[in-house]
Motif scaffolding. Structure first.
Motif, PDB file in Angstrom:
ATOM      1  N   ASN A   1       1.157  -1.394  -0.286  1.00 53.26           N
ATOM      2  CA  ASN A   1      -0.065  -0.018  -0.303  1.00 53.26           C
ATOM      3  C   ASN A   1       1.163   1.589  -0.387  1.00 53.26           C
ATOM      4  O   ASN A   1       0.616   2.190  -0.857  1.00 53.26           O
ATOM      5  N   PHE A   2       2.089   1.275   1.044  1.00 51.89           N
ATOM      6  CA  PHE A   2       2.583   1.979   1.068  1.00 51.89           C
ATOM      7  C   PHE A   2       3.304   2.386  -0.397  1.00 51.89           C
ATOM      8  O   PHE A   2       4.057   3.971  -0.770  1.00 51.89           O
ATOM      9  N   ILE A   3       3.838   1.228  -0.825  1.00 57.11           N
ATOM     10  CA  ILE A   3       4.617   1.665  -2.412  1.00 57.11           C
ATOM     11  C   ILE A   3       3.943   1.821  -3.305  1.00 57.11           C
ATOM     12  O   ILE A   3       4.773   2.738  -3.708  1.00 57.11           O
ATOM     13  N   LEU A   4       2.322   1.864  -3.704  1.00 58.44           N
ATOM     14  CA  LEU A   4       1.680   1.995  -4.508  1.00 58.44           C
ATOM     15  C   LEU A   4       1.455   3.926  -4.461  1.00 58.44           C
ATOM     16  O   LEU A   4       2.106   4.216  -4.793  1.00 58.44           O
ATOM     17  N   CYS A   5       1.481   4.192  -3.078  1.00 63.34           N
ATOM     18  CA  CYS A   5       0.636   5.697  -2.779  1.00 63.34           C
ATOM     19  C   CYS A   5       1.705   6.138  -2.960  1.00 63.34           C
ATOM     20  O   CYS A   5       1.846   7.452  -3.692  1.00 63.34           O
ATOM     21  N   ILE A   6       3.673   5.990  -2.742  1.00 64.12           N
ATOM     22  CA  ILE A   6       4.239   6.549  -3.423  1.00 64.12           C
ATOM     23  C   ILE A   6       5.041   6.475  -4.686  1.00 64.12           C
ATOM     24  O   ILE A   6       5.222   7.944  -5.859  1.00 64.12           O
ATOM     25  N   ILE A   7       4.254   5.465  -6.004  1.00 59.76           N
ATOM     26  CA  ILE A   7       4.717   5.883  -7.441  1.00 59.76           C
ATOM     27  C   ILE A   7       3.314   6.333  -7.706  1.00 59.76           C
ATOM     28  O   ILE A   7       4.215   7.415  -8.924  1.00 59.76           O
ATOM     29  N   LEU A   8       2.129   6.419  -7.125  1.00 58.88           N
ATOM     30  CA  LEU A   8       1.363   7.521  -8.013  1.00 58.88           C
ATOM     31  C   LEU A   8       1.863   9.037  -7.892  1.00 58.88           C
ATOM     32  O   LEU A   8       1.540   9.673  -8.146  1.00 58.88           O
ATOM     33  N   LEU A   9       2.226   8.793  -6.087  1.00 60.32           N
ATOM     34  CA  LEU A   9       2.614  11.037  -6.070  1.00 60.32           C
ATOM     35  C   LEU A   9       3.803  11.020  -6.617  1.00 60.32           C
ATOM     36  O   LEU A   9       3.454  12.057  -7.719  1.00 60.32           O
ATOM     37  N   GLY A  10       4.895   9.645  -7.454  1.00 58.66           N
ATOM     38  CA  GLY A  10       5.795  10.855  -8.243  1.00 58.66           C
ATOM     39  C   GLY A  10       5.351  10.697  -9.304  1.00 58.66           C
ATOM     40  O   GLY A  10       6.128  11.486  -9.651  1.00 58.66           O
ATOM     41  N   PHE A  11       4.475   9.733  -9.895  1.00 56.00           N
ATOM     42  CA  PHE A  11       3.975  10.413 -11.155  1.00 56.00           C
ATOM     43  C   PHE A  11       3.386  11.675 -11.102  1.00 56.00           C
ATOM     44  O   PHE A  11       3.818  11.987 -12.583  1.00 56.00           O
ATOM     45  N   SER A  12       2.326  11.676  -9.877  1.00 56.46           N
ATOM     46  CA  SER A  12       1.996  13.179 -10.021  1.00 56.46           C
ATOM     47  C   SER A  12       2.932  14.324 -10.113  1.00 56.46           C
ATOM     48  O   SER A  12       2.531  14.638 -10.287  1.00 56.46           O
ATOM     49  N   PHE A  13       3.590  14.312  -9.412  1.00 56.77           N
ATOM     50  CA  PHE A  13       4.208  14.517  -8.644  1.00 56.77           C
ATOM     51  C   PHE A  13       5.885  15.652 -10.946  1.00 56.77           C
ATOM     52  O   PHE A  13       5.552  16.681 -10.943  1.00 56.77           O
ATOM     53  N   ILE A  14       5.849  14.378 -11.003  1.00 57.27           N
ATOM     54  CA  ILE A  14       6.300  14.898 -12.409  1.00 57.27           C
ATOM     55  C   ILE A  14       5.428  15.247 -13.200  1.00 57.27           C
ATOM     56  O   ILE A  14       6.393  16.260 -14.165  1.00 57.27           O
ATOM     57  N   CYS A  15       4.376  14.987 -13.542  1.00 63.36           N
ATOM     58  CA  CYS A  15       3.481  15.075 -14.137  1.00 63.36           C
ATOM     59  C   CYS A  15       3.440  16.798 -14.375  1.00 63.36           C
ATOM     60  O   CYS A  15       2.964  17.910 -15.164  1.00 63.36           O
ATOM     61  N   SER A  16       3.978  17.253 -12.977  1.00 67.28           N
ATOM     62  CA  SER A  16       2.994  18.541 -12.330  1.00 67.28           C
ATOM     63  C   SER A  16       3.730  19.402 -13.050  1.00 67.28           C
ATOM     64  O   SER A  16       3.939  21.024 -13.501  1.00 67.28           O
ATOM     65  N   PHE A  17       5.314  19.360 -13.297  1.00 65.06           N
ATOM     66  CA  PHE A  17       6.117  20.069 -14.047  1.00 65.06           C
ATOM     67  C   PHE A  17       5.643  20.656 -15.146  1.00 65.06           C
ATOM     68  O   PHE A  17       6.289  21.189 -15.874  1.00 65.06           O
ATOM     69  N   PHE A  18       4.706  19.705 -16.220  1.00 65.98           N
ATOM     70  CA  PHE A  18       4.234  20.366 -17.335  1.00 65.98           C
ATOM     71  C   PHE A  18       3.403  21.147 -17.376  1.00 65.98           C
ATOM     72  O   PHE A  18       2.755  21.589 -18.373  1.00 65.98           O
ATOM     73  N   LEU A  19       3.060  21.631 -16.095  1.00 65.13           N
ATOM     74  CA  LEU A  19       1.449  22.384 -15.857  1.00 65.13           C
ATOM     75  C   LEU A  19       1.635  23.964 -15.679  1.00 65.13           C
ATOM     76  O   LEU A  19       3.080  24.066 -15.715  1.00 65.13           O
ATOM     77  N   THR A  20       0.847  24.691 -16.656  1.00 65.53           N
ATOM     78  CA  THR A  20       0.890  25.662 -17.038  1.00 65.53           C
ATOM     79  C   THR A  20      -0.579  26.748 -16.277  1.00 65.53           C
ATOM     80  O   THR A  20      -0.943  26.729 -16.572  1.00 65.53           O
ATOM     81  N   VAL A  21       0.536  27.447 -14.911  1.00 62.73           N
ATOM     82  CA  VAL A  21      -0.694  28.194 -14.795  1.00 62.73           C
ATOM     83  C   VAL A  21      -0.614  29.674 -15.206  1.00 62.73           C
ATOM     84  O   VAL A  21       0.424  29.920 -14.812  1.00 62.73           O
ATOM     85  N   PRO A  22      -1.673  30.251 -15.225  1.00 62.72           N
ATOM     86  CA  PRO A  22      -1.545  31.262 -15.493  1.00 62.72           C
ATOM     87  C   PRO A  22      -1.152  32.596 -14.050  1.00 62.72           C
ATOM     88  O   PRO A  22      -1.143  32.161 -13.656  1.00 62.72           O
TER      89      PRO A  22
END
Length: 403
Positions: free
Chosen positions: A166-187
């Motif tokens: 459970n902990f490993i899955l949480c870390i993987i998914l949060l890490g994926f989201s963190f990487i994706c957030s670098f491609f986020l453009t905020v006004p």
């Protein structure tokens, strides 16, 4: 001309990031008490504290996060929130005592409070103003789906594998989201020196947005009502011997929310908030009444799940849209955190206070009482916001006809 496109890259990224944040929240919320019992032989009350102390962490963080999002910057606070969340998830592997578990849960809750305040503010700033109701409605589905999938998958993993998965899955998914957030453009937020000064200091308006407080108060009422379901639906199902049926309650809730969301969001934007809010109160109240009769026919629990999705699910997204709509643009972060502070308070204190009622009035009496509380919430909504919204809509129609 301002774009009215909703399903942009940025909208999808922030919604996905929010889904994984809340997915980890609900996955661990549903399983951490079992972990406390298995690892540290915790009593039921001690195990329950391992779940609820997480909410305290969220509340503490939200008090400060709203102002920081508006002053420091939305993406910077999002990055800080994600890094903090990842670090606290790694710390789960080092837990060696119940007290340390409480500390990590408190810090993990604060981390999620920071990150989720940032995602809620970002999505409000990238959604076209004329589609706020629809956009926030779709965004809120990320929380609804997480609430349905997270607990189910968490318990499945616990039954078929080591809990650390459970902990490993949480870390993987949060890490994926963190990487994706670098491609986020905020006004870029255009904020004047006077507005910046308004956000600083230790006055009440530095932590809460006054114009979001009326709808946030109603959210507290609804959070208290939903806490009676979130915390006691399993105990109720055991008492009336319908555990197998009740396990599908949140699936029915999620599906009803998913199906209704496209219509509700558009109605909010085209017909006004009252058009969706008053039915939401009625449907949520009906859900509680249906639950109170589930001892007669167990399948009524599933029908209640549908009504909760149509009522509470509609309220959640619409109320957040109202909080943002009522507040100045440079204080959207504070408006978002104000809304969730009151909602989370209702969810957090609900189990504690309602737990004293159950021995006195029973589960049936509890859910009948929650139906009454929901209707009271609808009446309070009328005086705090609904009446003003109706008058504003009428004046807008008159001015449009005059042209």
């Amino acid at each position: 001309m301002t774009s009215t496109k909703l399903w942009t890259k940025d909208f999808l990224i922030v919604s996905t990031a929010n889904f994984f944040l809340y997915f980890t929240f609900y996955l661990l919320m549903a399983t951490i008490s079992v972990f406390a019992v298995d690892q540290f032989q915790a009593t039921p009350s001690e195990a329950g504290l391992a779940s609820s102390i997480f909410i305290i962490g969220i509340l503490i963080a939200r008090i400060f996060a709203g102002g920081l999002v508006d002053t420091v910057g939305q993406k910077k606070i999002l990055y800080i929130g994600f890094i903090f969340t990842l670090l606290t998830n790694f710390l789960y592997f080092t837990i060696d005592s119940l007290m340390f578990l409480y500390l990590i849960r408190l810090l993990n809750g604060a981390a999620l409070g920071i990150a989720s305040t940032a995602t809620g503010t970002i999505v409000a700033s990238i959604i076209p103003k004329q589609r706020h109701g629809e956009g926030i409605g779709y965004y809120a589905l990320s929380i609804t789906l997480a609430a349905a999938v997270g607990p189910f998958l968490g318990m499945f993993i616990h039954q078929h594998a080591d809990f650390s998965i459970n902990f490993i899955l949480c870390i993987i998914l949060l890490g994926f989201s963190f990487i994706c957030s670098f491609f986020l453009t905020v006004p870029k937020s255009e904020i004047t020196k006077e507005q910046l000064e308004d956000l600083k200091g230790f006055k009440r308006s530095s932590f809460l947005e006054p114009r979001a407080i009326p709808i946030a108060i109603i959210a507290g009422f609804m959070g208290l009502g939903y806490a009676s379901i979130l915390s006691f639906i399993n105990s109720y199902a055991i008492a009336i011997d319908v555990v197998d049926i009740a396990s599908f309650f949140f699936i029915f809730y999620a599906v009803a929310t998913l199906v209704s969301r496209p219509f509700v969001g558009r109605w909010f934007d085209t017909k006004g908030e009252n058009f969706v809010m008053y039915p939401a109160f009625l449907l949520f109240a009906m859900a509680f009444l249906i639950l109170s009769f589930a001892d007669i026919q167990g399948y009524l629990i599933l029908l209640a799940g549908i009504f909760v999705g149509l009522g509470y699910g509609t309220f959640l997204s619409s109320a957040q849209a109202i909080a943002v709509k009522e507040s100045p643009k440079h204080r959207i972060g504070l408006a978002t955190s104000t809304y969730y502070i009151f909602l989370d308070t209702g969810l957090g204190i609900g189990p504690f206070f309602l737990g004293f009622l159950i021995p006195v009035i029973g589960f049936k009496g509890l859910y009948i009482s929650m139906a009454g509380l929901t209707l009271v919430g609808g009446c309070v909504y009328y005086f705090l916001h609904g009446k003003k919204a109706s008058q504003h809509k009428e004046s807008t129609m008159v001015s449009t006809e005059a042209r």
